[in-house]
Every structure is written in C-alpha cells, then in structure tokens.
Design a protein around this motif. Structure first.
Motif, PDB file in Angstrom:
ATOM      1  N   HIS A  51     -10.270  -2.782   1.552  1.00  0.00           N
ATOM      2  CA  HIS A  51     -10.997  -4.026   1.823  1.00  0.00           C
ATOM      3  C   HIS A  51     -10.011  -5.029   2.398  1.00  0.00           C
ATOM      4  O   HIS A  51      -8.897  -5.186   1.898  1.00  0.00           O
ATOM      5  CB  HIS A  51     -11.626  -4.542   0.532  1.00  0.00           C
ATOM      6  N   GLN A  52     -10.402  -5.750   3.445  1.00  0.00           N
ATOM      7  CA  GLN A  52      -9.488  -6.674   4.130  1.00  0.00           C
ATOM      8  C   GLN A  52      -8.939  -7.750   3.213  1.00  0.00           C
ATOM      9  O   GLN A  52      -7.784  -8.117   3.296  1.00  0.00           O
ATOM     10  CB  GLN A  52     -10.215  -7.351   5.288  1.00  0.00           C
ATOM     11  N   SER A  53      -9.768  -8.282   2.314  1.00  0.00           N
ATOM     12  CA  SER A  53      -9.332  -9.403   1.477  1.00  0.00           C
ATOM     13  C   SER A  53      -8.380  -8.988   0.372  1.00  0.00           C
ATOM     14  O   SER A  53      -7.584  -9.791  -0.091  1.00  0.00           O
ATOM     15  CB  SER A  53     -10.548 -10.084   0.845  1.00  0.00           C
ATOM     16  N   TYR A  54      -8.466  -7.750  -0.091  1.00  0.00           N
ATOM     17  CA  TYR A  54      -7.701  -7.336  -1.262  1.00  0.00           C
ATOM     18  C   TYR A  54      -6.581  -6.364  -0.950  1.00  0.00           C
ATOM     19  O   TYR A  54      -5.698  -6.151  -1.778  1.00  0.00           O
ATOM     20  CB  TYR A  54      -8.637  -6.708  -2.298  1.00  0.00           C
ATOM     21  N   GLY A  55      -6.610  -5.711   0.206  1.00  0.00           N
ATOM     22  CA  GLY A  55      -5.560  -4.767   0.553  1.00  0.00           C
ATOM     23  C   GLY A  55      -5.641  -3.455  -0.194  1.00  0.00           C
ATOM     24  O   GLY A  55      -4.686  -2.693  -0.211  1.00  0.00           O
ATOM     25  N   GLN A  56      -6.742  -3.181  -0.829  1.00  0.00           N
ATOM     26  CA  GLN A  56      -6.974  -1.931  -1.550  1.00  0.00           C
ATOM     27  C   GLN A  56      -8.479  -1.662  -1.581  1.00  0.00           C
ATOM     28  O   GLN A  56      -9.264  -2.567  -1.343  1.00  0.00           O
ATOM     29  CB  GLN A  56      -6.418  -2.005  -2.966  1.00  0.00           C
ATOM     30  N   PRO A  57      -8.889  -0.442  -1.873  1.00  0.00           N
ATOM     31  CA  PRO A  57     -10.324  -0.168  -1.964  1.00  0.00           C
ATOM     32  C   PRO A  57     -10.957  -1.013  -3.070  1.00  0.00           C
ATOM     33  O   PRO A  57     -10.329  -1.290  -4.095  1.00  0.00           O
ATOM     34  CB  PRO A  57     -10.395   1.312  -2.319  1.00  0.00           C
ATOM     35  N   THR A  58     -12.188  -1.442  -2.847  1.00  0.00           N
ATOM     36  CA  THR A  58     -12.876  -2.310  -3.793  1.00  0.00           C
ATOM     37  C   THR A  58     -14.119  -1.624  -4.309  1.00  0.00           C
ATOM     38  O   THR A  58     -14.897  -1.060  -3.541  1.00  0.00           O
ATOM     39  CB  THR A  58     -13.258  -3.637  -3.107  1.00  0.00           C
ATOM     40  N   ALA A  59     -14.319  -1.662  -5.624  1.00  0.00           N
ATOM     41  CA  ALA A  59     -15.490  -1.059  -6.247  1.00  0.00           C
ATOM     42  C   ALA A  59     -16.619  -2.080  -6.307  1.00  0.00           C
ATOM     43  O   ALA A  59     -16.430  -3.193  -6.789  1.00  0.00           O
ATOM     44  CB  ALA A  59     -15.160  -0.574  -7.656  1.00  0.00           C
ATOM     45  N   LEU A  60     -17.767  -1.706  -5.813  1.00  0.00           N
ATOM     46  CA  LEU A  60     -18.977  -2.502  -5.956  1.00  0.00           C
ATOM     47  C   LEU A  60     -19.755  -1.890  -7.108  1.00  0.00           C
ATOM     48  O   LEU A  60     -20.303  -0.802  -6.993  1.00  0.00           O
ATOM     49  CB  LEU A  60     -19.808  -2.474  -4.669  1.00  0.00           C
ATOM     50  N   VAL A  61     -19.749  -2.585  -8.254  1.00  0.00           N
ATOM     51  CA  VAL A  61     -20.375  -2.039  -9.458  1.00  0.00           C
ATOM     52  C   VAL A  61     -21.878  -2.215  -9.360  1.00  0.00           C
ATOM     53  O   VAL A  61     -22.377  -3.317  -9.166  1.00  0.00           O
ATOM     54  CB  VAL A  61     -19.816  -2.722 -10.727  1.00  0.00           C
ATOM     55  N   VAL A  62     -22.601  -1.099  -9.479  1.00  0.00           N
ATOM     56  CA  VAL A  62     -24.058  -1.082  -9.408  1.00  0.00           C
ATOM     57  C   VAL A  62     -24.602  -0.606 -10.754  1.00  0.00           C
ATOM     58  O   VAL A  62     -23.853  -0.061 -11.571  1.00  0.00           O
ATOM     59  CB  VAL A  62     -24.535  -0.172  -8.255  1.00  0.00           C
ATOM     60  N   ASN A  93     -10.411  -0.167 -17.898  1.00  0.00           N
ATOM     61  CA  ASN A  93      -9.778  -1.444 -17.584  1.00  0.00           C
ATOM     62  C   ASN A  93      -9.707  -1.565 -16.071  1.00  0.00           C
ATOM     63  O   ASN A  93     -10.222  -0.728 -15.350  1.00  0.00           O
ATOM     64  CB  ASN A  93      -8.400  -1.535 -18.236  1.00  0.00           C
ATOM     65  N   SER A  94      -9.054  -2.589 -15.580  1.00  0.00           N
ATOM     66  CA  SER A  94      -9.006  -2.765 -14.128  1.00  0.00           C
ATOM     67  C   SER A  94      -8.275  -1.567 -13.518  1.00  0.00           C
ATOM     68  O   SER A  94      -7.143  -1.276 -13.879  1.00  0.00           O
ATOM     69  CB  SER A  94      -8.287  -4.057 -13.785  1.00  0.00           C
ATOM     70  N   PRO A  95      -8.930  -0.855 -12.612  1.00  0.00           N
ATOM     71  CA  PRO A  95      -8.306   0.347 -12.064  1.00  0.00           C
ATOM     72  C   PRO A  95      -7.162   0.007 -11.123  1.00  0.00           C
ATOM     73  O   PRO A  95      -7.231  -0.956 -10.371  1.00  0.00           O
ATOM     74  CB  PRO A  95      -9.454   1.019 -11.296  1.00  0.00           C
ATOM     75  N   GLY A  96      -6.111   0.774 -11.206  1.00  0.00           N
ATOM     76  CA  GLY A  96      -4.988   0.583 -10.307  1.00  0.00           C
ATOM     77  C   GLY A  96      -5.287   1.186  -8.953  1.00  0.00           C
ATOM     78  O   GLY A  96      -6.179   2.000  -8.800  1.00  0.00           O
ATOM     79  N   ALA A  97      -4.561   0.780  -7.964  1.00  0.00           N
ATOM     80  CA  ALA A  97      -4.753   1.317  -6.613  1.00  0.00           C
ATOM     81  C   ALA A  97      -3.397   1.665  -6.030  1.00  0.00           C
ATOM     82  O   ALA A  97      -2.353   1.211  -6.503  1.00  0.00           O
ATOM     83  CB  ALA A  97      -5.465   0.299  -5.733  1.00  0.00           C
ATOM     84  N   ALA A  98      -3.418   2.469  -5.026  1.00  0.00           N
ATOM     85  CA  ALA A  98      -2.181   2.869  -4.369  1.00  0.00           C
ATOM     86  C   ALA A  98      -1.689   1.754  -3.451  1.00  0.00           C
ATOM     87  O   ALA A  98      -2.359   0.742  -3.256  1.00  0.00           O
ATOM     88  CB  ALA A  98      -2.427   4.146  -3.578  1.00  0.00           C
ATOM     89  N   PHE A 103      -3.952   3.587   2.850  1.00  0.00           N
ATOM     90  CA  PHE A 103      -5.338   3.453   3.288  1.00  0.00           C
ATOM     91  C   PHE A 103      -5.380   2.871   4.699  1.00  0.00           C
ATOM     92  O   PHE A 103      -4.454   2.224   5.155  1.00  0.00           O
ATOM     93  CB  PHE A 103      -6.118   2.545   2.333  1.00  0.00           C
ATOM     94  N   HIS A 104      -6.515   3.104   5.372  1.00  0.00           N
ATOM     95  CA  HIS A 104      -6.713   2.578   6.718  1.00  0.00           C
ATOM     96  C   HIS A 104      -7.314   1.177   6.637  1.00  0.00           C
ATOM     97  O   HIS A 104      -8.121   0.885   5.761  1.00  0.00           O
ATOM     98  CB  HIS A 104      -7.671   3.471   7.515  1.00  0.00           C
ATOM     99  N   ALA A 105      -6.939   0.355   7.591  1.00  0.00           N
ATOM    100  CA  ALA A 105      -7.549  -0.973   7.698  1.00  0.00           C
ATOM    101  C   ALA A 105      -8.911  -0.844   8.368  1.00  0.00           C
ATOM    102  O   ALA A 105      -9.207   0.144   9.038  1.00  0.00           O
ATOM    103  CB  ALA A 105      -6.653  -1.888   8.521  1.00  0.00           C
TER     104      ALA A 105
END
Length: 125
Positions: A51-62, A93-98, A103-105
């Motif tokens: 995700h552009q704003s966070y610099g890591q993949p973002t989970a959308l909780v449904v 807990n808050s998942p870590g990211a690489a 990841f690709h932009a």
C-alpha cells in the motif's frame, strides 16, 4: 419376485441418498472451513504489492461471514470473483511485514484493483 428385488434395491438406494444429504446438511460450511484452513496454512495473506501510504501490504478486515471478493480490471474486462481464505485468529496481534523492497509499488497507471496493496482478511469475531 424380481420386481420385489428391484423395488427393494431402489428403496435402499433412495434412503441411502437421503441419509447422506441429511448428514451433509447438518454443517454445510465444514468443507469450506477445512479448505480455508488448509489454504491459509500454505499461502500468505497478502499479494506482491504494498500500500502506498504504509509501505507494506495492508489487511482490510471484513466480517467473518464473507466468503468471496471481486477484483476489477480496466480495459478488457477481467472482473473476477475470488474466495477469501485467510482469517485472523482471536489472539492475533499486529502482523509484521517484510521490508519494503520485497513488494512491488502500485504502478503509475494501475490496471487492476489487486495492484493497490489492500488485501481482504476475515475478522476473528
């Protein structure tokens, strides 16, 4: 005599089919839950984009009852339905990211909704 045998065999086959359908109807989501669990054990919850704003993949909780998501594409129609396999556990807990470099932009001209770095994950409640 042969009519009775054929009639009895048909009755047994019908009752056997009804009993199988009744057993499967008791928990229709059992097969789906096993499939989701096995898929989530082998594959990550995110894709190759961040995700552009966070610099890591973002989970959308449904909600946990969600089973499918739709992805849209621009240009030639590639609108697809995908199952949502992953689900956070109650103790997650808050998942870590690489690192960001893994990841690709988002491309300058994205052509698909999967390129925005937001991935559906079912909630634990």
């Amino acid at each position: 005599m042969i009519r009775r045998i054929v009639l009895a065999a048909g009755l047994i086959a019908t009752l056997g089919g009804l009993m199988q359908n009744e057993a499967a109807a008791t928990d229709p989501y059992a097969v789906t839950q096993v499939w989701n669990h096995n898929y989530a054990m082998d594959r990550p919850w995110h894709g190759p984009y961040y995700h552009q704003s966070y610099g890591q993949p973002t989970a959308l909780v449904v909600p946990p009852t969600v089973s499918m998501r739709q992805s849209l594409s621009w240009g030639v129609s590639q609108n697809l339905m995908h199952p949502v396999h992953h689900q956070f556990g109650r103790s997650a807990n808050s998942p870590g990211a690489a690192r960001r470099g893994r990841f690709h932009a988002t491309p300058n001209w994205p052509s698909h909704t999967d390129q925005f770095g937001v991935y559906y994950v079912r909630g634990p409640w």
